[in-house]
Scaffold this active site. Structure first.
Site, PDB file in Angstrom:
ATOM      1  N   GLN A 197      -5.068   3.613  18.484  1.00 35.27           N
ATOM      2  CA  GLN A 197      -6.069   3.539  17.426  1.00 35.27           C
ATOM      3  C   GLN A 197      -7.092   2.473  17.805  1.00 35.27           C
ATOM      4  O   GLN A 197      -6.681   1.343  18.036  1.00 35.27           O
ATOM      5  CB  GLN A 197      -5.422   3.214  16.086  1.00 35.27           C
ATOM      6  CG  GLN A 197      -4.598   4.393  15.580  1.00 35.27           C
ATOM      7  CD  GLN A 197      -4.096   4.227  14.153  1.00 35.27           C
ATOM      8  OE1 GLN A 197      -3.619   5.164  13.565  1.00 35.27           O
ATOM      9  NE2 GLN A 197      -4.184   3.050  13.589  1.00 35.27           N
TER      10      GLN A 197
ATOM     11  N   ASN B 137       0.817  -1.221   0.000  1.00 38.76           N
ATOM     12  CA  ASN B 137       0.000   0.000   0.000  1.00 38.76           C
ATOM     13  C   ASN B 137       0.854   1.275   0.000  1.00 38.76           C
ATOM     14  O   ASN B 137       0.374   2.340   0.363  1.00 38.76           O
ATOM     15  CB  ASN B 137      -0.994  -0.012   1.175  1.00 38.76           C
ATOM     16  CG  ASN B 137      -0.316  -0.188   2.523  1.00 38.76           C
ATOM     17  OD1 ASN B 137       0.908  -0.087   2.613  1.00 38.76           O
ATOM     18  ND2 ASN B 137      -1.090  -0.445   3.549  1.00 38.76           N
TER      19      ASN B 137
ATOM     20  N   HIS C  66      -7.300   6.311  10.205  1.00 37.24           N
ATOM     21  CA  HIS C  66      -6.177   5.654   9.510  1.00 37.24           C
ATOM     22  C   HIS C  66      -6.688   4.907   8.266  1.00 37.24           C
ATOM     23  O   HIS C  66      -7.035   3.733   8.331  1.00 37.24           O
ATOM     24  CB  HIS C  66      -5.503   4.678  10.480  1.00 37.24           C
ATOM     25  CG  HIS C  66      -4.182   4.176  10.008  1.00 37.24           C
ATOM     26  ND1 HIS C  66      -3.306   3.510  10.828  1.00 37.24           N
ATOM     27  CD2 HIS C  66      -3.581   4.238   8.814  1.00 37.24           C
ATOM     28  CE1 HIS C  66      -2.225   3.191  10.154  1.00 37.24           C
ATOM     29  NE2 HIS C  66      -2.382   3.603   8.910  1.00 37.24           N
TER      30      HIS C  66
ATOM     31  N   ARG D  71       3.481   7.306  11.570  1.00 33.51           N
ATOM     32  CA  ARG D  71       2.881   6.807  12.810  1.00 33.51           C
ATOM     33  C   ARG D  71       2.668   7.989  13.752  1.00 33.51           C
ATOM     34  O   ARG D  71       3.544   8.857  13.887  1.00 33.51           O
ATOM     35  CB  ARG D  71       3.790   5.767  13.495  1.00 33.51           C
ATOM     36  CG  ARG D  71       3.784   4.407  12.829  1.00 33.51           C
ATOM     37  CD  ARG D  71       2.421   3.707  12.898  1.00 33.51           C
ATOM     38  NE  ARG D  71       2.390   2.412  12.233  1.00 33.51           N
ATOM     39  CZ  ARG D  71       1.887   2.195  11.008  1.00 33.51           C
ATOM     40  NH1 ARG D  71       1.368   3.190  10.302  1.00 33.51           N
ATOM     41  NH2 ARG D  71       1.869   0.981  10.497  1.00 33.51           N
TER      42      ARG D  71
HETATM   43  P1  NDP Z   1      10.497   1.629   3.759  1.00 35.72           P
HETATM   44  O1  NDP Z   1      11.102   0.550   4.588  1.00 35.72           O
HETATM   45  O2  NDP Z   1      10.474   1.459   2.283  1.00 35.72           O
HETATM   46  O3  NDP Z   1      11.197   3.021   4.054  1.00 35.72           O
HETATM   47  C1  NDP Z   1      11.517   3.456   5.323  1.00 35.72           C
HETATM   48  C2  NDP Z   1      12.671   4.426   5.167  1.00 35.72           C
HETATM   49  O4  NDP Z   1      12.879   5.053   6.420  1.00 35.72           O
HETATM   50  C3  NDP Z   1      13.973   3.784   4.751  1.00 35.72           C
HETATM   51  O5  NDP Z   1      14.495   4.477   3.645  1.00 35.72           O
HETATM   52  C4  NDP Z   1      14.844   3.963   5.988  1.00 35.72           C
HETATM   53  O6  NDP Z   1      16.176   4.190   5.672  1.00 35.72           O
HETATM   54  C5  NDP Z   1      14.274   5.243   6.550  1.00 35.72           C
HETATM   55  N1  NDP Z   1      14.581   5.491   7.958  1.00 35.72           N
HETATM   56  C6  NDP Z   1      14.686   4.626   8.973  1.00 35.72           C
HETATM   57  N2  NDP Z   1      14.958   5.276  10.119  1.00 35.72           N
HETATM   58  C7  NDP Z   1      15.042   6.592   9.809  1.00 35.72           C
HETATM   59  C8  NDP Z   1      15.329   7.760  10.566  1.00 35.72           C
HETATM   60  N3  NDP Z   1      15.577   7.682  11.870  1.00 35.72           N
HETATM   61  N4  NDP Z   1      15.370   8.957   9.914  1.00 35.72           N
HETATM   62  C9  NDP Z   1      15.148   9.034   8.588  1.00 35.72           C
HETATM   63  N5  NDP Z   1      14.866   7.946   7.827  1.00 35.72           N
HETATM   64  C10 NDP Z   1      14.822   6.746   8.421  1.00 35.72           C
HETATM   65  O7  NDP Z   1       9.026   1.827   4.345  1.00 35.72           O
HETATM   66  P2  NDP Z   1       7.744   2.440   3.637  1.00 35.72           P
HETATM   67  O8  NDP Z   1       8.141   3.657   2.899  1.00 35.72           O
HETATM   68  O9  NDP Z   1       7.007   1.370   2.922  1.00 35.72           O
HETATM   69  O10 NDP Z   1       6.868   2.801   4.914  1.00 35.72           O
HETATM   70  C11 NDP Z   1       7.315   3.775   5.848  1.00 35.72           C
HETATM   71  C12 NDP Z   1       6.389   3.804   7.047  1.00 35.72           C
HETATM   72  O11 NDP Z   1       5.123   4.292   6.645  1.00 35.72           O
HETATM   73  C13 NDP Z   1       6.095   2.435   7.671  1.00 35.72           C
HETATM   74  O12 NDP Z   1       7.082   2.077   8.615  1.00 35.72           O
HETATM   75  C14 NDP Z   1       4.753   2.665   8.318  1.00 35.72           C
HETATM   76  O13 NDP Z   1       4.921   3.075   9.655  1.00 35.72           O
HETATM   77  C15 NDP Z   1       4.132   3.788   7.522  1.00 35.72           C
HETATM   78  N6  NDP Z   1       2.987   3.308   6.743  1.00 35.72           N
HETATM   79  C16 NDP Z   1       1.777   3.917   6.932  1.00 35.72           C
HETATM   80  C17 NDP Z   1       0.667   3.477   6.254  1.00 35.72           C
HETATM   81  C18 NDP Z   1      -0.657   4.156   6.407  1.00 35.72           C
HETATM   82  O14 NDP Z   1      -1.676   3.551   6.070  1.00 35.72           O
HETATM   83  N7  NDP Z   1      -0.696   5.386   6.884  1.00 35.72           N
HETATM   84  C19 NDP Z   1       0.725   2.308   5.347  1.00 35.72           C
HETATM   85  C20 NDP Z   1       2.067   1.851   5.115  1.00 35.72           C
HETATM   86  C21 NDP Z   1       3.134   2.291   5.840  1.00 35.72           C
HETATM   87  P3  NDP Z   1      17.247   3.073   5.250  1.00 35.72           P
HETATM   88  O15 NDP Z   1      16.514   1.787   5.034  1.00 35.72           O
HETATM   89  O16 NDP Z   1      17.828   3.685   4.034  1.00 35.72           O
HETATM   90  O17 NDP Z   1      18.179   3.008   6.408  1.00 35.72           O
END
Ligand code: NDP
Length: 384
Positions: free
Chosen positions: A314, A147, A333, A285
């Site tokens: 939630q 998603n 959400h 989140r």
């Molecule tokens: P990804 O795993 O593709 O991306 C997460 C990114 O966050 C990675 O690039 C990672 O960096 C980076 N990251 C980790 N820690 C930090 C930090 N401290 N500061 C800056 N960047 C950081 O996840 P998605 O993009 O798929 O999803 C992200 C979040 O979105 C999920 O964890 C979830 O909580 C939320 N989400 C919400 C939804 C909703 O319905 N509202 C649905 C889906 C997700 P790297 O790996 O390069 O170290």
């Protein structure tokens, strides 16, 4: 025989739909990185139908029945007398969605000695105590990418929504008014603004790509830098930390996973360093912010608007400050559970279960915890 407890949001108040706004949904075959969408051996649902609620049961009832497994589907998830907590004690599998999370705390995990698989139908497994899962040998998985684009579209919508003052203008029209000045006294163009994303992962990158044609100045921060070629293509400026990013932008969109490094990141101190009149959109989140500090910043004018779809807990209580704070465009959400997204994560959930029941390895990109440690996507997302 395995027992699975599936915790899903309640059916619509008017009952499970008998017809839908559209007859079908587009067929998406690949994610933006070229990988294929989930490919289970079969599906027992119609893509585009409501699957994420109790009656929808993620389209998985038949799979469990045919294999002789026990399936309990409930939305009653909070408190020690909830159906979830009662059924958990002898469950082998728990399936939950972040939109209506079954909080798997260490106390609950301790009461579930048979629990082996915690499956998130969606993305984000922070509702599971990952340390306790590691200790108890529970495999934690989610349907990575299912998603991400749904959320990216919602974030872009909410950025425009805030900057252009959509919600109050819509209200004037439904209430019979034609109050142009009232509508526009807080309305701006996004063009030319500085817009930053926190975390350029699957969602954050998709947001950057969607915003590039708006002729904004793009910024991002992440634990790893994007390939230089992507930075050039999007004309996006990298910041080594959140502090530098928030000082440099008018709009922030949050896309980082929730863990120690990001918990309560947007507190009074960080908000105070932002440009006056900044906007924040948070579809990551709720716990990455301090809710009272957000509400206070909106009241003082430090923030011009706050939108998003993620809260804690939630569902939130009726008196949650975000329900009534000024200049908010919050939704429940919902961004990651459009009917389009449900078809993908229901298929991905089935794909994972098929592997699990056949004792075959689960795809690395779906893994969060396995064999007592962070694994796959979990090892990338949930550690510094
Ligand atoms: P990804 O795993 O593709 O991306 C997460 C990114 O966050 C990675 O690039 C990672 O960096 C980076 N990251 C980790 N820690 C930090 C930090 N401290 N500061 C800056 N960047 C950081 O996840 P998605 O993009 O798929 O999803 C992200 C979040 O979105 C999920 O964890 C979830 O909580 C939320 N989400 C919400 C939804 C909703 O319905 N509202 C649905 C889906 C997700 P790297 O790996 O390069 O170290």
């Amino acid at each position: 025989m395995a027992k699975c407890v599936m915790v899903l949001y309640p059916d619509p108040v008017d009952g499970y739909p008998s017809k839908y706004a559209r007859d079908n949904i587009p067929v998406i075959q690949r994610y933006p990185d070229g990988s294929t969408v989930p490919t289970p051996s079969n599906i027992d649902f119609t893509p585009g139908h409501l699957l994420g609620c109790v009656s929808g049961a993620l389209g998985l009832r038949k799979l469990f029945e045919d294999a002789g497994h026990q399936l309990v589907v409930t939305s009653d998830k909070d408190g020690s007398d909830s159906e979830f907590e009662r059924e958990l004690v002898d469950a082998h599998i728990v399936i939950s969605q972040p939109f209506w999370p079954a909080y798997l705390t260490k106390e609950r995990i301790a009461k579930a000695p048979n629990l082996r698989l915690a499956l998130t139908a969606g993305i984000g497994s922070d509702h599971v105590d990952l340390e306790a899962a590691k200790k108890h040998g529970i495999t934690v998985v989610e349907v990575t990418y299912s998603n991400s684009i749904s959320v990216a579209e919602h974030a872009v919508m909410q950025i425009l929504n805030l900057v252009r003052n959509f919600v109050p203008s819509h209200r004037w029209s439904t209430e019979g008014g034609w109050n142009i000045a009232d509508c526009v006294e807080r309305a701006y163009d996004l063009e030319g603004m500085d817009v930053g994303v926190i975390a350029a992962g699957r969602i954050g990158r998709a947001v950057l790509r969607r915003l590039a044609p708006f002729d904004v100045n793009l910024h991002y921060t992440d634990t790893h830098r994007l390939p230089l070629q992507v930075e050039k293509e999007l004309n996006v400026t990298f910041h080594a930390g959140v502090e530098s990013l928030v000082r440099s932008v008018d709009v922030v969109s949050i896309h980082s996973p929730l863990y120690e490094a990001t918990r309560q990141m947007f507190n009074e101190r960080l908000l105070g360093t932002m440009r006056r009149g900044s906007y924040i959109v948070n579809t990551a989140r709720g716990e990455e912010t301090v809710p009272e500090a957000i509400a206070a910043a909106l009241r003082s004018g430090q923030l011009a608007g706050y939108a998003g779809d993620v809260w804690y807990p939630q569902p939130p209580p009726v008196e949650h400050p975000w329900r009534t704070m000024p200049n908010n465009a919050m939704t429940p959400h919902v961004s990651g559970t459009t009917l389009s997204a449900q078809a993908r994560y229901a298929a991905g959930t089935r794909e994972i279960l098929e592997s699990w029941f056949a004792a075959k390895p689960i795809l690395q990109e779906y893994l969060i915890v396995e064999g007592g440690q962070l694994a796959g996507t979990g090892a990338l997302s949930y550690q510094k």
